[in-house]
Enzyme design. Structure first.
Site, PDB file in Angstrom:
ATOM      1  N   TYR A   1      -1.881  -0.948  10.950  1.00 54.40           N
ATOM      2  CA  TYR A   1      -2.162  -1.533   9.634  1.00 54.40           C
ATOM      3  C   TYR A   1      -0.979  -1.299   8.698  1.00 54.40           C
ATOM      4  O   TYR A   1      -0.460  -2.231   8.068  1.00 54.40           O
ATOM      5  CB  TYR A   1      -3.445  -0.932   9.022  1.00 54.40           C
ATOM      6  CG  TYR A   1      -3.552  -1.204   7.539  1.00 54.40           C
ATOM      7  CD1 TYR A   1      -3.842  -2.472   7.071  1.00 54.40           C
ATOM      8  CD2 TYR A   1      -3.300  -0.192   6.600  1.00 54.40           C
ATOM      9  CE1 TYR A   1      -3.884  -2.740   5.706  1.00 54.40           C
ATOM     10  CE2 TYR A   1      -3.342  -0.449   5.240  1.00 54.40           C
ATOM     11  CZ  TYR A   1      -3.633  -1.723   4.798  1.00 54.40           C
ATOM     12  OH  TYR A   1      -3.657  -1.984   3.453  1.00 54.40           O
TER      13      TYR A   1
ATOM     14  N   SER B   1       0.837  -1.198   0.000  1.00 49.81           N
ATOM     15  CA  SER B   1       0.000   0.000   0.000  1.00 49.81           C
ATOM     16  C   SER B   1       0.867   1.241   0.000  1.00 49.81           C
ATOM     17  O   SER B   1       1.982   1.238   0.556  1.00 49.81           O
ATOM     18  CB  SER B   1      -0.861  -0.027   1.266  1.00 49.81           C
ATOM     19  OG  SER B   1      -1.440   1.226   1.504  1.00 49.81           O
TER      20      SER B   1
ATOM     21  N   LYS C   1       2.012  -3.825   6.719  1.00 54.92           N
ATOM     22  CA  LYS C   1       2.418  -3.843   5.302  1.00 54.92           C
ATOM     23  C   LYS C   1       3.926  -3.681   5.168  1.00 54.92           C
ATOM     24  O   LYS C   1       4.577  -4.385   4.393  1.00 54.92           O
ATOM     25  CB  LYS C   1       1.698  -2.716   4.533  1.00 54.92           C
ATOM     26  CG  LYS C   1       0.219  -2.947   4.353  1.00 54.92           C
ATOM     27  CD  LYS C   1      -0.068  -4.129   3.436  1.00 54.92           C
ATOM     28  CE  LYS C   1      -1.520  -4.499   3.422  1.00 54.92           C
ATOM     29  NZ  LYS C   1      -1.802  -5.813   2.851  1.00 54.92           N
TER      30      LYS C   1
HETATM   31  P1  NAD Z   1     -11.052  -6.828   1.461  1.00 56.34           P
HETATM   32  O1  NAD Z   1     -11.241  -6.795   2.940  1.00 56.34           O
HETATM   33  O2  NAD Z   1     -12.226  -6.588   0.598  1.00 56.34           O
HETATM   34  O3  NAD Z   1     -10.388  -8.214   1.040  1.00 56.34           O
HETATM   35  C1  NAD Z   1      -9.512  -8.925   1.887  1.00 56.34           C
HETATM   36  C2  NAD Z   1     -10.026 -10.357   1.946  1.00 56.34           C
HETATM   37  O4  NAD Z   1      -9.163 -11.124   2.779  1.00 56.34           O
HETATM   38  C3  NAD Z   1     -11.422 -10.468   2.523  1.00 56.34           C
HETATM   39  O5  NAD Z   1     -12.234 -11.191   1.626  1.00 56.34           O
HETATM   40  C4  NAD Z   1     -11.230 -11.210   3.842  1.00 56.34           C
HETATM   41  O6  NAD Z   1     -12.346 -12.022   4.145  1.00 56.34           O
HETATM   42  C5  NAD Z   1      -9.962 -11.998   3.565  1.00 56.34           C
HETATM   43  N1  NAD Z   1      -9.168 -12.348   4.752  1.00 56.34           N
HETATM   44  C6  NAD Z   1      -8.699 -11.524   5.724  1.00 56.34           C
HETATM   45  N2  NAD Z   1      -7.964 -12.211   6.614  1.00 56.34           N
HETATM   46  C7  NAD Z   1      -7.949 -13.506   6.205  1.00 56.34           C
HETATM   47  C8  NAD Z   1      -7.347 -14.698   6.700  1.00 56.34           C
HETATM   48  N3  NAD Z   1      -6.642 -14.716   7.825  1.00 56.34           N
HETATM   49  N4  NAD Z   1      -7.544 -15.840   6.018  1.00 56.34           N
HETATM   50  C9  NAD Z   1      -8.279 -15.855   4.882  1.00 56.34           C
HETATM   51  N5  NAD Z   1      -8.866 -14.760   4.370  1.00 56.34           N
HETATM   52  C10 NAD Z   1      -8.700 -13.598   5.015  1.00 56.34           C
HETATM   53  O7  NAD Z   1      -9.880  -5.782   1.122  1.00 56.34           O
HETATM   54  P2  NAD Z   1      -9.407  -5.216  -0.297  1.00 56.34           P
HETATM   55  O8  NAD Z   1      -9.756  -3.780  -0.348  1.00 56.34           O
HETATM   56  O9  NAD Z   1      -9.819  -6.104  -1.390  1.00 56.34           O
HETATM   57  O10 NAD Z   1      -7.836  -5.298  -0.082  1.00 56.34           O
HETATM   58  C11 NAD Z   1      -7.085  -6.412  -0.505  1.00 56.34           C
HETATM   59  C12 NAD Z   1      -5.641  -6.226  -0.084  1.00 56.34           C
HETATM   60  O11 NAD Z   1      -5.138  -5.008  -0.622  1.00 56.34           O
HETATM   61  C13 NAD Z   1      -5.453  -6.128   1.432  1.00 56.34           C
HETATM   62  O12 NAD Z   1      -4.244  -6.782   1.780  1.00 56.34           O
HETATM   63  C14 NAD Z   1      -5.329  -4.638   1.667  1.00 56.34           C
HETATM   64  O13 NAD Z   1      -4.577  -4.349   2.818  1.00 56.34           O
HETATM   65  C15 NAD Z   1      -4.589  -4.198   0.410  1.00 56.34           C
HETATM   66  N6  NAD Z   1      -4.828  -2.789   0.064  1.00 56.34           N
HETATM   67  C16 NAD Z   1      -6.114  -2.323  -0.040  1.00 56.34           C
HETATM   68  C17 NAD Z   1      -6.324  -0.984  -0.335  1.00 56.34           C
HETATM   69  C18 NAD Z   1      -7.729  -0.430  -0.425  1.00 56.34           C
HETATM   70  O14 NAD Z   1      -7.881   0.798  -0.326  1.00 56.34           O
HETATM   71  N7  NAD Z   1      -8.752  -1.221  -0.610  1.00 56.34           N
HETATM   72  C19 NAD Z   1      -5.227  -0.132  -0.559  1.00 56.34           C
HETATM   73  C20 NAD Z   1      -3.956  -0.657  -0.441  1.00 56.34           C
HETATM   74  C21 NAD Z   1      -3.746  -1.990  -0.131  1.00 56.34           C
HETATM   75  C1  WQD Z   2      -9.238   9.949   1.015  1.00 58.76           C
HETATM   76  C2  WQD Z   2      -9.335  11.449   1.268  1.00 58.76           C
HETATM   77  C3  WQD Z   2      -9.515  11.998   3.611  1.00 58.76           C
HETATM   78  C4  WQD Z   2     -13.433  10.086   4.198  1.00 58.76           C
HETATM   79  C5  WQD Z   2      -6.831   4.789   2.961  1.00 58.76           C
HETATM   80  C6  WQD Z   2      -5.772   4.112   3.795  1.00 58.76           C
HETATM   81  C7  WQD Z   2      -4.650   3.644   2.915  1.00 58.76           C
HETATM   82  C8  WQD Z   2      -5.176   2.783   1.761  1.00 58.76           C
HETATM   83  C9  WQD Z   2      -6.299   3.445   1.043  1.00 58.76           C
HETATM   84  C10 WQD Z   2      -5.097   0.497   2.432  1.00 58.76           C
HETATM   85  C11 WQD Z   2      -8.503  11.932   2.462  1.00 58.76           C
HETATM   86  C12 WQD Z   2     -10.784  12.391   2.870  1.00 58.76           C
HETATM   87  C13 WQD Z   2     -12.223  10.571   3.693  1.00 58.76           C
HETATM   88  C14 WQD Z   2     -14.469  11.016   4.502  1.00 58.76           C
HETATM   89  C15 WQD Z   2     -13.039  12.808   3.771  1.00 58.76           C
HETATM   90  N1  WQD Z   2      -5.724   1.556   2.266  1.00 58.76           N
HETATM   91  N2  WQD Z   2     -12.042  11.903   3.487  1.00 58.76           N
HETATM   92  N3  WQD Z   2     -14.218  12.337   4.268  1.00 58.76           N
HETATM   93  O1  WQD Z   2      -6.917   7.788   3.820  1.00 58.76           O
HETATM   94  O2  WQD Z   2      -6.111   8.199   1.453  1.00 58.76           O
HETATM   95  O3  WQD Z   2      -6.235   5.911   2.305  1.00 58.76           O
HETATM   96  O4  WQD Z   2      -7.308   3.882   1.973  1.00 58.76           O
HETATM   97  O5  WQD Z   2      -3.921   0.287   2.298  1.00 58.76           O
HETATM   98  O6  WQD Z   2      -3.766   2.948   3.730  1.00 58.76           O
HETATM   99  O7  WQD Z   2      -5.284   5.045   4.761  1.00 58.76           O
HETATM  100  O8  WQD Z   2      -8.333   7.076   1.816  1.00 58.76           O
HETATM  101  O9  WQD Z   2     -10.694   7.239   1.213  1.00 58.76           O
HETATM  102  O10 WQD Z   2     -10.059   7.264   3.655  1.00 58.76           O
HETATM  103  O11 WQD Z   2      -9.509   9.248   2.238  1.00 58.76           O
HETATM  104  O12 WQD Z   2     -12.867  14.037   3.590  1.00 58.76           O
HETATM  105  O13 WQD Z   2     -15.552  10.650   4.976  1.00 58.76           O
HETATM  106  O14 WQD Z   2     -10.690  11.767   1.616  1.00 58.76           O
HETATM  107  O15 WQD Z   2      -9.193  12.969   4.577  1.00 58.76           O
HETATM  108  O16 WQD Z   2      -8.034  13.208   2.138  1.00 58.76           O
HETATM  109  P1  WQD Z   2      -6.853   7.354   2.418  1.00 58.76           P
HETATM  110  P2  WQD Z   2      -9.738   7.634   2.258  1.00 58.76           P
END
Ligand code: NAD
Ligand code: WQD
Length: 336
Positions: A148, A124, A152
């Site tokens: 979190y 991430s 990562k």
């Molecule tokens: P999500 O929660 O929709 O998907 C994660 C999945 O992993 C879920 O289906 C959950 O049930 C499963 N899971 C969690 N722990 C588990 C375990 N111990 N065993 C088996 N299954 C398990 O999340 P997402 O948004 O699809 O994110 C996927 C990956 O990408 C995650 O690792 C997340 O940290 C990373 N990521 C997400 C974002 C984002 O904004 N969505 C941004 C950066 C990185």
């Molecule tokens: C985006 C912008 C907020 C909600 C997060 C995780 C990051 C990654 C992606 C997993 C920011 C603003 C938000 C609201 C708002 N996930 N905001 N009102 O924080 O960039 O990233 O998700 O790895 O680790 O931190 O995403 O969508 O929460 O926020 O004004 O109700 O929107 O301040 O500027 P963020 P976000």
């Protein structure tokens, strides 16, 4: 070739399953469904007309994972499974470290046992902490501000150490920026439990009347309109990036790290305006204080992924909003 997709029922995982199946890969999903629904996988089958093997298993259950590797012929793993809510991780650090770190250690141990040494890992942009400049390049310093993010960064370090100890591993670390949007069909999308923490699901739920107004967390940042700027990327583009990463693994690249973003930043107000345009109605908002831990601006330098993976994001802001809106309208209660 069979790809094991951990967390494949989740938001990014389900979209990646679609693209893998469309590209002709066999897909085996492991997910404990702690933050997702099996219905997502049923819909992936509906979209692609192809089958997926699904094991409802926890990564922490080593014996079951071993049985899967015994039964299936896995060539590579895409590892999405993990807990991902920043705020919750501050409240429940042990649960986050246990699930994300131990789960990955168990997975890597079983992979090694079965000689499967190809993995794409979901990292991430959070690992860049508070970057001093933008756009953010892969070689910028790394730091984190919450458990979190620390999981990562620790997992990236574990994977780097693993590759250092045994260079026959092929490891691709993908650092996602802000994934949004949904599959064009409106059948799969993001299904947050409870009140969404992220901006876009909050906007779409406000547009369908679930919330009165979007809270804008700070309008006094050093940005053109004062609100936070992020690199929003269509989840289908992100999914394509994983197919490219799997192709790259086949070339035995060793360890590589890529940003997956668009390279363009949009503000909170830009997002509210874009969604208002797409939904055809004004989305109400209220100004709120800054959210602790937030940074002003975050967007990617995407040169490396373009040059080395042959990948770049194709879908623009309007398409991201239209697809997110279609999913929200067709599924006001997510998969329930
Ligand atoms: P999500 O929660 O929709 O998907 C994660 C999945 O992993 C879920 O289906 C959950 O049930 C499963 N899971 C969690 N722990 C588990 C375990 N111990 N065993 C088996 N299954 C398990 O999340 P997402 O948004 O699809 O994110 C996927 C990956 O990408 C995650 O690792 C997340 O940290 C990373 N990521 C997400 C974002 C984002 O904004 N969505 C941004 C950066 C990185
Ligand atoms: C985006 C912008 C907020 C909600 C997060 C995780 C990051 C990654 C992606 C997993 C920011 C603003 C938000 C609201 C708002 N996930 N905001 N009102 O924080 O960039 O990233 O998700 O790895 O680790 O931190 O995403 O969508 O929460 O926020 O004004 O109700 O929107 O301040 O500027 P963020 P976000």
């Amino acid at each position: 070739m069979a790809i094991l997709v951990t967390g494949g029922a989740g938001y990014i995982g389900s979209h990646t399953c679609v693209e893998l199946l469309n590209a002709g890969y066999e897909v085996v999903v492991v997910d404990n469904l702690c933050n997702s629904s099996e219905e997502a996988l049923r819909r992936v089958k509906e979209i692609t007309g192809k089958n997926i093997k699904f094991y409802k298993t926890d990564l922490l259950w080593e014996r079951e994972l071993r049985e899967i590797f015994q039964t299936e012929k896995i060539d590579a793993v895409i590892h999405f499974a993990g807990l991902k809510a920043v705020g919750e991780s501050v409240q429940k650090p042990l649960e986050y470290y246990h699930n994300n770190i131990t789960g990955t250690l168990v997975l890597l141990g079983v992979m090694r046992e079965f000689g499967v040494k190809n993995i794409v890992f979901s990292s991430s942009a959070t690992v860049y902490g508070k970057p001093e400049t933008v756009p953010i390049k892969e070689d910028f310093p790394l730091s984190t501000t919450n458990p979190y993010g620390s999981t990562k960064l620790m997992l990236e370090n574990i994977l780097r150490d693993l590759h250092h100890a045994d260079s026959s591993w092929n490891i691709i670390l993908l650092r996602y920026f802000n994934p949004i949007g949904a599959h064009k069909s409106g059948l799969i999308g993001e299904d947050p439990q409870g009140i969404p923490n992220n901006l876009v699901p909050y906007i779409t739920q406000t547009a369908v009347g679930k919330h009165e107004a979007v809270g804008v967390f700070g309008n006094d940042y050093d940005t053109p309109d004062g609100s936070g700027v992020r690199d929003y990327i269509h989840v289908a583009d992100l999914a394509d990036g994983h197919v490219k990463a799997v192709e790259k693994l086949a070339q035995q690249p060793g360890l590589c790290t890529y940003n997956l973003g668009t390279g363009t930043g949009y503000s909170v107000f830009d997002m509210i305006k874009a969604f208002s345009r797409v939904c055809g109605k004004d989305i109400p908002y209220v100004l709120k204080p800054r959210r602790p831990g937030d940074i002003a601006v975050c967007y990617a330098d995407v040169t490396l992924a373009r040059e080395e993976l042959g990948w770049s994001a194709k879908r623009g802001l309007d398409e991201m909003c239209e697809d997110a809106w279609r999913w929200q309208q067709n599924n006001p209660n997510g998969y329930k």
